[in-house]
Design an enzyme around this catalytic site. Structure first.
Site, PDB file in Angstrom:
ATOM      1  N   GLU A  25       0.826  -1.221   0.000  1.00 42.48           N
ATOM      2  CA  GLU A  25       0.000   0.000   0.000  1.00 42.48           C
ATOM      3  C   GLU A  25       0.855   1.265   0.000  1.00 42.48           C
ATOM      4  O   GLU A  25       0.633   2.188  -0.795  1.00 42.48           O
ATOM      5  CB  GLU A  25      -0.902   0.012   1.239  1.00 42.48           C
ATOM      6  CG  GLU A  25      -1.735   1.294   1.322  1.00 42.48           C
ATOM      7  CD  GLU A  25      -2.695   1.332   2.490  1.00 42.48           C
ATOM      8  OE1 GLU A  25      -2.664   0.430   3.333  1.00 42.48           O
ATOM      9  OE2 GLU A  25      -3.500   2.281   2.527  1.00 42.48           O
ATOM     10  N   ASP A  51      -0.667  -4.988   3.094  1.00 43.71           N
ATOM     11  CA  ASP A  51      -1.218  -3.820   3.786  1.00 43.71           C
ATOM     12  C   ASP A  51      -0.565  -3.812   5.160  1.00 43.71           C
ATOM     13  O   ASP A  51      -0.944  -4.604   6.023  1.00 43.71           O
ATOM     14  CB  ASP A  51      -2.743  -3.903   3.888  1.00 43.71           C
ATOM     15  CG  ASP A  51      -3.339  -2.578   4.378  1.00 43.71           C
ATOM     16  OD1 ASP A  51      -4.541  -2.349   4.151  1.00 43.71           O
ATOM     17  OD2 ASP A  51      -2.594  -1.786   4.992  1.00 43.71           O
ATOM     18  N   ILE A  99      -0.538  -1.732   7.727  1.00 46.62           N
ATOM     19  CA  ILE A  99      -1.523  -1.487   8.781  1.00 46.62           C
ATOM     20  C   ILE A  99      -2.875  -1.316   8.094  1.00 46.62           C
ATOM     21  O   ILE A  99      -3.079  -0.330   7.367  1.00 46.62           O
ATOM     22  CB  ILE A  99      -1.209  -0.232   9.623  1.00 46.62           C
ATOM     23  CG1 ILE A  99       0.117  -0.384  10.369  1.00 46.62           C
ATOM     24  CG2 ILE A  99      -2.347   0.024  10.616  1.00 46.62           C
ATOM     25  CD1 ILE A  99       0.440   0.764  11.311  1.00 46.62           C
ATOM     26  N   ASP A 100      -3.746  -2.300   8.305  1.00 48.48           N
ATOM     27  CA  ASP A 100      -5.120  -2.149   7.813  1.00 48.48           C
ATOM     28  C   ASP A 100      -5.952  -1.681   9.007  1.00 48.48           C
ATOM     29  O   ASP A 100      -6.026  -2.365  10.018  1.00 48.48           O
ATOM     30  CB  ASP A 100      -5.633  -3.472   7.245  1.00 48.48           C
ATOM     31  CG  ASP A 100      -6.911  -3.250   6.467  1.00 48.48           C
ATOM     32  OD1 ASP A 100      -6.987  -2.237   5.718  1.00 48.48           O
ATOM     33  OD2 ASP A 100      -7.857  -4.047   6.604  1.00 48.48           O
ATOM     34  N   THR A 114      -5.687   2.025   9.637  1.00 51.45           N
ATOM     35  CA  THR A 114      -4.776   3.098  10.093  1.00 51.45           C
ATOM     36  C   THR A 114      -5.523   4.162  10.897  1.00 51.45           C
ATOM     37  O   THR A 114      -5.012   4.663  11.904  1.00 51.45           O
ATOM     38  CB  THR A 114      -4.067   3.742   8.885  1.00 51.45           C
ATOM     39  OG1 THR A 114      -3.252   2.756   8.250  1.00 51.45           O
ATOM     40  CG2 THR A 114      -3.214   4.919   9.309  1.00 51.45           C
ATOM     41  N   ASP A 134      -6.039  -4.554   0.692  1.00 48.79           N
ATOM     42  CA  ASP A 134      -7.018  -4.725   1.779  1.00 48.79           C
ATOM     43  C   ASP A 134      -7.624  -6.125   1.784  1.00 48.79           C
ATOM     44  O   ASP A 134      -8.012  -6.636   2.836  1.00 48.79           O
ATOM     45  CB  ASP A 134      -8.171  -3.723   1.620  1.00 48.79           C
ATOM     46  CG  ASP A 134      -7.756  -2.285   1.859  1.00 48.79           C
ATOM     47  OD1 ASP A 134      -8.084  -1.424   1.028  1.00 48.79           O
ATOM     48  OD2 ASP A 134      -7.093  -2.030   2.887  1.00 48.79           O
TER      49      ASP A 134
END
Ligand SMILES: O=P(O)(O)O[C@H]1[C@H](O)[C@@H](O)[C@H](O)[C@H](O)[C@@H]1O
Ligand SMILES: [Mg+2]
Ligand SMILES: [Mg+2]
Length: 247
Positions: A37, A57, A59-60, A62, A187
């Site tokens: 990402e 990803d 940090i999904d 954020t 995601d």
């Protein structure tokens, strides 16, 4: 910092976690490709090829992370020939490691996962998100779909604030379906395999086959529930993940 809008957040932690994952993998698999990402946000291409590709990803969730809202995940999918072969979603605050290998089932901390056996949409909970677009037309469509789904009626609508955890909730049988327009390939890549290996169904919001780059998804416990949700979605198509950047 912010990206596509004032509410599309990114932190140094997102960037450092992605760099850590990519460097660690590159040491063992120097020829593999990556779709991350934050690398894409920094200008890397976002094209899914047949080559072995790690779809990350870092940090999904954020926005949750910034606000200490306790649903944050790291999502890593691995694809070959454009097909996800394994997926890992680590729900950090819950300390739950969701994993799936194509044809080998889906697990949470080693325990097998199975989607809900509920066939009646009116006895279901549906997950979705408002997303990070604040474009009035997109928001109108998002609310129109939400109203249609709520008034089926369903027992409830929920959102963890992270697509990856929403998909793990489908795989765990906690919600019957999740849908969203506006997400990205990073995601959903890992979560898509976790859902299908838990016995779930994936499709586009128009009922067609899931296209990982389309920014649209329905993930459900059954085709019946998935197709019922599709009937209620006021669909639109954001620019695809692999669409050449408009200069
Ligand atoms: O930017 P991150 O990685 O936090 O991803 C989230 C998106 O930001 C949301 O718009 C979207 O609605 C989903 O919540 C998605 O998980
Ligand atoms: Mg995300
Ligand atoms: Mg992210």
């Amino acid at each position: 910092m912010t990206k596509s809008s004032s509410v599309d957040l990114v932190t140094q932690t997102d960037q450092k976690v992605e760099q850590l994952i990519i460097q660690s993998v590159k040491e063992k698999f120097p020829t593999h490709r990556f779709i991350g990402e934050e690398s894409v946000a920094a200008g890397e291409s976002c094209v899914l090829t047949d080559a072995p590709t790690w779809i990350i990803d870092p940090i999904d969730g954020t926005t949750n992370f910034v606000h200490a809202f306790p649903f944050v995940a790291v999502s890593i999918g691995f694809s070959v020939n454009k097909q996800v072969e394994f997926g890992v979603v680590f729900s950090c605050l819950e300390d739950k490691m969701f994993t799936a290998r194509r044809g080998k089932g889906a697990f949470c901390n080693g325990e097998p996962l199975q989607v809900s056996d509920q066939e009646d949409i009116k006895q279901s909970i549906i997950a979705t998100e408002f997303g990070s677009s604040r474009d009035p037309d997109a928001v109108d469509r998002i609310f129109s779909s939400l109203r249609n789904v709520l008034c089926i009626p369903v027992h409830g609508v929920r959102g963890a604030g992270t697509a990856a955890i929403n998909m793990c909730l489908v795989a765990s049988g906690c919600v019957e379906a999740y849908y969203e327009i506006g997400i990205h390939v990073w995601d959903i890549a890992a979560g898509s395999l976790i859902v299908s290996e838990a016995g779930g169904v994936l499709m586009d919001v128009d009922g067609g086959p899931l296209d990982l780059m389309s920014r649209r998804i329905v993930a459900a416990n059954s085709r019946t529930i998935a197709e019922r949700i599709v009937r209620e979605i006021d669909a639109f198509g954001p620019p695809r993940d692999d669409e050449p950047l408009r200069r």
